[in-house]
Motif scaffolding. Sequence first.
Motif, PDB file in Angstrom:
ATOM      1  N   LEU A  24      19.099  -3.030  -4.320  1.00 43.20           N
ATOM      2  CA  LEU A  24      19.409  -2.111  -5.415  1.00 43.20           C
ATOM      3  C   LEU A  24      20.408  -1.052  -4.971  1.00 43.20           C
ATOM      4  N   ALA A  25      20.259  -0.562  -3.753  1.00 48.47           N
ATOM      5  CA  ALA A  25      21.232   0.404  -3.254  1.00 48.47           C
ATOM      6  C   ALA A  25      22.616  -0.234  -3.178  1.00 48.47           C
ATOM      7  N   GLY A  26      22.676  -1.506  -2.788  1.00 48.33           N
ATOM      8  CA  GLY A  26      23.956  -2.209  -2.764  1.00 48.33           C
ATOM      9  C   GLY A  26      24.536  -2.393  -4.149  1.00 48.33           C
ATOM     10  N   LEU A  27      23.687  -2.686  -5.125  1.00 54.04           N
ATOM     11  CA  LEU A  27      24.160  -2.881  -6.497  1.00 54.04           C
ATOM     12  C   LEU A  27      24.748  -1.600  -7.084  1.00 54.04           C
ATOM     13  N   THR A  28      24.251  -0.447  -6.640  1.00 56.99           N
ATOM     14  CA  THR A  28      24.808   0.804  -7.164  1.00 56.99           C
ATOM     15  C   THR A  28      26.230   1.027  -6.670  1.00 56.99           C
ATOM     16  N   ALA A  34      23.469   3.565 -13.878  1.00 56.38           N
ATOM     17  CA  ALA A  34      22.750   3.753 -15.133  1.00 56.38           C
ATOM     18  C   ALA A  34      22.566   2.449 -15.899  1.00 56.38           C
ATOM     19  N   THR A  35      23.285   1.394 -15.518  1.00 49.47           N
ATOM     20  CA  THR A  35      23.139   0.099 -16.186  1.00 49.47           C
ATOM     21  C   THR A  35      22.182  -0.822 -15.440  1.00 49.47           C
ATOM     22  N   VAL A  36      21.600  -0.353 -14.348  1.00 53.22           N
ATOM     23  CA  VAL A  36      20.712  -1.183 -13.526  1.00 53.22           C
ATOM     24  C   VAL A  36      19.262  -0.780 -13.767  1.00 53.22           C
ATOM     25  N   THR A  37      18.425  -1.772 -14.052  1.00 51.94           N
ATOM     26  CA  THR A  37      16.982  -1.567 -14.220  1.00 51.94           C
ATOM     27  C   THR A  37      16.246  -2.438 -13.215  1.00 51.94           C
ATOM     28  N   ALA A  38      15.240  -1.885 -12.589  1.00 48.00           N
ATOM     29  CA  ALA A  38      14.370  -2.674 -11.713  1.00 48.00           C
ATOM     30  C   ALA A  38      12.974  -2.707 -12.301  1.00 48.00           C
ATOM     31  N   VAL A  39      12.438  -3.908 -12.453  1.00 52.74           N
ATOM     32  CA  VAL A  39      11.044  -4.090 -12.838  1.00 52.74           C
ATOM     33  C   VAL A  39      10.270  -4.247 -11.525  1.00 52.74           C
ATOM     34  N   HIS A 308      22.389  -6.015   6.838  1.00 48.72           N
ATOM     35  CA  HIS A 308      22.388  -5.147   8.014  1.00 48.72           C
ATOM     36  C   HIS A 308      22.862  -3.738   7.671  1.00 48.72           C
ATOM     37  N   THR A 309      23.797  -3.636   6.742  1.00 50.16           N
ATOM     38  CA  THR A 309      24.420  -2.361   6.407  1.00 50.16           C
ATOM     39  C   THR A 309      24.548  -2.247   4.889  1.00 50.16           C
ATOM     40  N   PRO A 310      24.849  -1.047   4.362  1.00 47.96           N
ATOM     41  CA  PRO A 310      25.104  -0.921   2.923  1.00 47.96           C
ATOM     42  C   PRO A 310      26.227  -1.834   2.444  1.00 47.96           C
ATOM     43  N   THR A 311      27.223  -2.067   3.285  1.00 47.61           N
ATOM     44  CA  THR A 311      28.316  -2.962   2.889  1.00 47.61           C
ATOM     45  C   THR A 311      27.819  -4.383   2.718  1.00 47.61           C
ATOM     46  N   HIS A 312      26.915  -4.809   3.608  1.00 47.78           N
ATOM     47  CA  HIS A 312      26.327  -6.149   3.458  1.00 47.78           C
ATOM     48  C   HIS A 312      25.503  -6.232   2.166  1.00 47.78           C
ATOM     49  N   ALA A 313      24.759  -5.164   1.858  1.00 48.04           N
ATOM     50  CA  ALA A 313      23.965  -5.155   0.628  1.00 48.04           C
ATOM     51  C   ALA A 313      24.859  -5.212  -0.603  1.00 48.04           C
ATOM     52  N   GLU A 314      25.965  -4.488  -0.564  1.00 45.04           N
ATOM     53  CA  GLU A 314      26.924  -4.542  -1.665  1.00 45.04           C
ATOM     54  C   GLU A 314      27.478  -5.950  -1.835  1.00 45.04           C
ATOM     55  N   SER A 315      27.837  -6.592  -0.728  1.00 46.52           N
ATOM     56  CA  SER A 315      28.383  -7.943  -0.785  1.00 46.52           C
ATOM     57  C   SER A 315      27.367  -8.926  -1.361  1.00 46.52           C
ATOM     58  N   LEU A 316      26.102  -8.783  -0.946  1.00 42.47           N
ATOM     59  CA  LEU A 316      25.069  -9.674  -1.478  1.00 42.47           C
ATOM     60  C   LEU A 316      24.878  -9.449  -2.969  1.00 42.47           C
ATOM     61  N   GLY A 317      24.928  -8.186  -3.403  1.00 44.92           N
ATOM     62  CA  GLY A 317      24.837  -7.904  -4.828  1.00 44.92           C
ATOM     63  C   GLY A 317      25.967  -8.561  -5.607  1.00 44.92           C
ATOM     64  N   ARG A 318      27.189  -8.477  -5.080  1.00 42.74           N
ATOM     65  CA  ARG A 318      28.328  -9.112  -5.743  1.00 42.74           C
ATOM     66  C   ARG A 318      28.138 -10.635  -5.809  1.00 42.74           C
ATOM     67  N   THR A 319      27.637 -11.207  -4.718  1.00 42.34           N
ATOM     68  CA  THR A 319      27.411 -12.652  -4.684  1.00 42.34           C
ATOM     69  C   THR A 319      26.414 -13.073  -5.745  1.00 42.34           C
ATOM     70  N   ALA A 320      25.309 -12.326  -5.845  1.00 50.94           N
ATOM     71  CA  ALA A 320      24.280 -12.670  -6.827  1.00 50.94           C
ATOM     72  C   ALA A 320      24.811 -12.565  -8.254  1.00 50.94           C
ATOM     73  N   LEU A 321      25.548 -11.510  -8.540  1.00 50.59           N
ATOM     74  CA  LEU A 321      26.085 -11.340  -9.888  1.00 50.59           C
ATOM     75  C   LEU A 321      27.114 -12.421 -10.219  1.00 50.59           C
ATOM     76  N   ALA A 322      27.986 -12.723  -9.254  1.00 49.45           N
ATOM     77  CA  ALA A 322      29.002 -13.755  -9.487  1.00 49.45           C
ATOM     78  C   ALA A 322      28.359 -15.119  -9.722  1.00 49.45           C
ATOM     79  N   ALA A 323      27.194 -15.349  -9.123  1.00 48.32           N
ATOM     80  CA  ALA A 323      26.521 -16.646  -9.252  1.00 48.32           C
ATOM     81  C   ALA A 323      26.115 -16.945 -10.685  1.00 48.32           C
ATOM     82  N   VAL A 324      25.924 -15.902 -11.506  1.00 44.59           N
ATOM     83  CA  VAL A 324      25.590 -16.116 -12.922  1.00 44.59           C
ATOM     84  C   VAL A 324      26.745 -15.671 -13.818  1.00 44.59           C
TER      85      VAL A 324
END
Length: 332
Positions: A24-28, A34-39, A308-324
Amino acid sequence: MPPPEGPAPAVTVLAGGYGAARLLAGLTRVCDPATVTAVVNCGDDMVLHGLHISPDLDTITYCLAGQLNPETGWGLQSDSWQALDMLRHLGGQSWFALGDRDLGTHLYRTQRLAEGATLSAVTAELLERWGVEVRLLPVTDDQLRTHVTIDRGADGAPGGDREVGFQQYFVGMQHAVAVRSVRFAGAEQARPAPGVLDAIAGAAAVIIAPSNPIVSIGPLLAVEEVRRALIRRREQTVAISPIVAGAALRGPAARLMSELGHESSAAGVARLYAPLAGTLVIDEADASLAPAVEAEGMHCVVAPSIMHTPTHAESLGRTALAAVGYTAPAQR
């Protein structure tokens, strides 16, 4: 070029614990927070010292507020332990460590719940106090608790198999005992908290975070209306495997999967999530398992998944979003 007019598409994350907090920190860094919700899982919640403790909600809140203790992955950074030290001196229950500042959160939550506020309302109040823009919704405002049945004599106690609360297993026993079964007490009566179903139904992308599939995501799915809502969004849902090269990066996910009869691998995660998510992201270390994942009817994306780092978390977030097929709009 100015950002597009109108509200940005929403992203909803099914979340539990440290891995979800990091994602979630990466997605921000990718989306307008404000467009991100976590259940969020609340099956780990418990009452201790008369206080209502919500470990996953607090871990995610502290992380998004930039206050999470980086050494432990829970609690507040730079906290002190005088209350805990006194409790130990007096011989009280000290197996669940609560820092002095962290105690303030639990005191506030307990007070507000006693005044009649719901867990989701109290969570929103805490987010506002911390200045967190991501919306966190406990999966339910009703009582939902994760219990595990441990092997006969596993903890040295005489007699047959014994059911214990999740935190007693996870923290008190250091998740070092074998588990025979997991039960989500209250799930049959639990209703989704306000906003949960809308967050799933209205999201442009739904992500199942790399959290423990059994005891972090499992309680969310045990709320039947949540499971049904997720199934309806299967093609817009991407899951991220928390198992890399047959092991969990933190906690007992891999061992729990094996003990409960599931394959401890990215392919085993695919079998659990195939009815719910059309896509699974697996780590490069598991690239050879891509055919097994796709044999379960899921699209497989192979990418670096260790944050490992916030940059890695950001990259994973981008990957997940691009996948859909989601492209984050420019942030305002």
